[in-house]
Design an enzyme around this catalytic site. Structure first.
Site, PDB file in Angstrom:
ATOM      1  N   LYS A  51      25.450 -18.625  28.950  1.00  0.00           N
ATOM      2  CA  LYS A  51      24.629 -19.119  31.348  1.00  0.00           C
ATOM      3  C   LYS A  51      23.284 -19.304  30.705  1.00  0.00           C
ATOM      4  O   LYS A  51      23.309 -17.317  31.065  1.00  0.00           O
ATOM      5  CB  LYS A  51      25.880 -18.104  32.160  1.00  0.00           C
TER       6      LYS A  51
HETATM    7  O1  G3P Z   1      30.763 -18.792  38.157  1.00  0.00           O
HETATM    8  C1  G3P Z   1      30.015 -18.563  39.368  1.00  0.00           C
HETATM    9  C2  G3P Z   1      30.458 -19.056  40.622  1.00  0.00           C
HETATM   10  O2  G3P Z   1      32.012 -19.928  40.348  1.00  0.00           O
HETATM   11  C3  G3P Z   1      29.931 -19.038  41.815  1.00  0.00           C
HETATM   12  O3  G3P Z   1      31.013 -18.520  42.920  1.00  0.00           O
HETATM   13  O4  G3P Z   1      32.333 -17.741  44.819  1.00  0.00           O
HETATM   14  O5  G3P Z   1      30.411 -16.701  43.207  1.00  0.00           O
HETATM   15  O6  G3P Z   1      29.892 -18.650  44.425  1.00  0.00           O
HETATM   16  P1  G3P Z   1      30.913 -18.294  44.238  1.00  0.00           P
END
Ligand code: G3P
Length: 212
Positions: free
Chosen positions: A81
């Site tokens: 990533k």
């Molecule tokens: O994998 C990364 C992404 O899904 C982050 O999600 O909930 O931290 O905005 P969030």
């Protein structure tokens, strides 16, 4: 549509490893695991046969590439990533020809996704929930990216990320997004419906009443 689990918690991955199509992590999710980073990555990759996204933390391309090459040695299903940006794009352009798949992350605009695809990234992760936290339209972004990729025949696959609720999964599927990555709490809701539960109870009660 492939459904990934967005977590680094081993117990959550163990609970669903046989039915999910992959796992995505990020440094914040790794921090929640509260264990040595490399050990967690190794365990996840053993549990899951599909792609496992693991994020680099360097800010310059050469640092990203160095970290990525080390992470890629852990298992064949590691995907690196990489945050979008000029340095990230440079890193993707180095890693993909080496056979190290990348997932360009923290994508909030269609042109960022265009750059990721031009660089040859395997995956791109638009963060729909974070856009909607600021009253934006996360699914409009996904729709635009899918249109742009279709226009040019890019092979980069969209992972709808930062999913907050079941409706995001429905909307991603209606748009034809190839992949969605879902946190555990939302994932569990994808299987359930109160009427299903009620229906099973009633069927079982009626079944018991049949003379045998
Ligand atoms: O994998 C990364 C992404 O899904 C982050 O999600 O909930 O931290 O905005 P969030």
């Amino acid at each position: 549509m492939r459904i990934f689990l967005d977590t680094a918690l081993i117990e959550e991955i163990q609970a669903l490893a046989d039915i999910i199509d992959g796992v995505t992590t990020n440094p914040s999710l790794m921090a929640k695991a509260g264990r040595p980073f490399r050990e967690v990555v190794e365990e996840i990759c053993q549990l899951v046969s599909g792609p496992v996204s693991v994020e680099v933390t360097a800010l310059d391309a050469s640092g990203m590439v160095k970290e990525a090459r080390e992470l890629a040695k852990i298992a064949d299903n590691v995907v690196i990533k990489i945050p979008i940006g000029k340095e990230g794009i440079r890193a993707v352009r180095t890693l993909e020809p080496e056979g190290i798949p990348t997932n360009v992350t923290l994508v909030f605009s269609p042109v960022q996704a265009l750059w990721a695809a031009k660089a040859g990234a395997s995956y791109v992760s638009p963060f729909v929930g974070r856009i909607e936290d600021r009253a934006g339209d996360g699914m409009e972004l996904v729709s635009q990216i899918l249109q742009i990729y279709d226009n040019y025949g890019f092979g980069t696959e969209v992972i709808v990320a930062s999913v907050r609720h079941v409706k995001h999964v429905v909307e991603a599927a209606l748009l034809g997004a190839p992949i969605v990555t879902v946190p555990y709490a939302v994932m569990m809701k994808l299987f359930d419906h109160p009427l299903t539960e009620e229906g099973i109870k009633r069927f079982l009660a009626d079944w018991e009443g049949i003379p045998r």
